[in-house]
Write a protein that holds these residues in place. Structure first.
Motif, PDB file in Angstrom:
ATOM      1  N   LEU A 190     -30.961  19.067  29.166  1.00 24.35           N
ATOM      2  CA  LEU A 190     -31.864  18.274  28.324  1.00 24.35           C
ATOM      3  C   LEU A 190     -32.861  17.494  29.176  1.00 24.35           C
ATOM      4  O   LEU A 190     -34.031  17.350  28.811  1.00 24.35           O
ATOM      5  N   ASP A 191     -32.383  17.002  30.315  1.00 22.17           N
ATOM      6  CA  ASP A 191     -33.274  16.299  31.241  1.00 22.17           C
ATOM      7  C   ASP A 191     -34.392  17.243  31.690  1.00 22.17           C
ATOM      8  O   ASP A 191     -35.572  16.877  31.723  1.00 22.17           O
ATOM      9  N   LEU A 192     -34.010  18.478  31.989  1.00 18.77           N
ATOM     10  CA  LEU A 192     -35.000  19.449  32.450  1.00 18.77           C
ATOM     11  C   LEU A 192     -35.989  19.807  31.335  1.00 18.77           C
ATOM     12  O   LEU A 192     -37.202  19.884  31.562  1.00 18.77           O
ATOM     13  N   ALA A 193     -35.454  20.003  30.128  1.00 15.09           N
ATOM     14  CA  ALA A 193     -36.317  20.348  28.997  1.00 15.09           C
ATOM     15  C   ALA A 193     -37.287  19.205  28.707  1.00 15.09           C
ATOM     16  O   ALA A 193     -38.471  19.434  28.414  1.00 15.09           O
ATOM     17  N   ASP A 194     -36.807  17.976  28.824  1.00 10.11           N
ATOM     18  CA  ASP A 194     -37.664  16.816  28.563  1.00 10.11           C
ATOM     19  C   ASP A 194     -38.795  16.744  29.587  1.00 10.11           C
ATOM     20  O   ASP A 194     -39.939  16.445  29.261  1.00 10.11           O
TER      21      ASP A 194
END
Ligand code: PNS
Length: 163
Positions: A19-23
C-alpha cells in the motif's frame, strides 16, 4: 494522454508495504491499476476473488487506483488496459535480481512498456506477504504490517484451517 501504470503482484495478502508503494506510485500517474495474477500453480492462502476484495477495501479512499485480476502475460494485460508503465517495488538488494530479470523479459516482449521501481518506506522494507502469512499462522501479531480487514481475514482463514 492519461498516464496509466500497472502494479502487478500476487498480493496474498496485501501488506502495508504494497500500500505504501501504491500510494507513492499513484502520485506520479493519472491512474494506477493494482493487478492480481490469477496463478493456478501457486497454492494461495486467499482466493483471487478474496484478494481482490481485500485490496479494493484497502484502497477505497484512493480515487485513481483500481484493483483487477489478470492471467496470461503481464505485457498483454498492460496493452489491453493501455498502461505505459509497470510499477514494482524494490525492498532490498535481494529483490533486485528477480525484478531485473522480469523487467528485461517484459522489455523484450514489449519494448514500449517501461518498468518503474520505487522504494517502500524503510519501516516496511522487511515486510513480505510470505512472512506475514508465516507469522500469523504461528500466532504472532501482524497488526502493524497489514490493513485491519486483512488482520480479520487472516484470523478467520487460519482459524478455518486449524479446525
Ligand atoms: O508478487 P509477485 O508474486 O512477486 O508478482 C509476480 C508477478 C505477478 C509480477 C509476475 O509473476 C508476473 O508478471 N506474472 C505474469 C506472467 C508473465 O508475464 N510472465 C513473463 C514475464 S516475467
Amino acid at each position: 494522454m492519461k498516464r496509466i501504470a500497472v502494479y502487478p503482484g500476487t498480493f496474498d495478502p496485501v501488506t502495508h508495504g504494497h500500500l505504501d508503494l501504491a500510494d507513492r506510485g499513484r502520485r506520479h500517474f493519472d491512474h494506477l491499476v493494482m493487478a492480481i495474477l490469477r496463478n493456478e500453480d501457486k497454492e494461495p492462502l486467499f482466493t483471487v476473488q478474496e484478494r481482490v476484495e481485500l485490496l479494493r477495501e484497502a484502497v477505497k479512499g484512493w480515487d485513481n487506483v483500481d484493483v483487477e485480476s489478470f492471467d496470461g502475460l503481464l505485457v498483454d494485460y498492460a496493452r489491453r488496459i493501455k498502461a505505459s508503465v509497470i510499477l514494482r517495488g524494490i525492498r532490498a538488494l535481494s529483490d533486485f535480481e528477480y525484478e531485473m530479470q522480469m523487467a528485461m523479459m517484459n522489455r523484450r516482449l514489449e519494448p514500449d512498456l517501461e518498468a518503474v521501481f520505487l522504494l517502500p518506506s524503510e519501516e516496511y522494507s522487511f515486510v513480505s506477504s510470505r512472512l506475514v502469512r508465516e507469522v500469523a499462522a504461528l500466532g504472532g501479531s501482524v497488526e502493524d504490517l497489514v490493513p485491519p480487514n486483512v488482520v480479520t481475514a487472516l484470523a478467520k482463514r487460519l482459524g478455518e484451517r486449524r479446525s
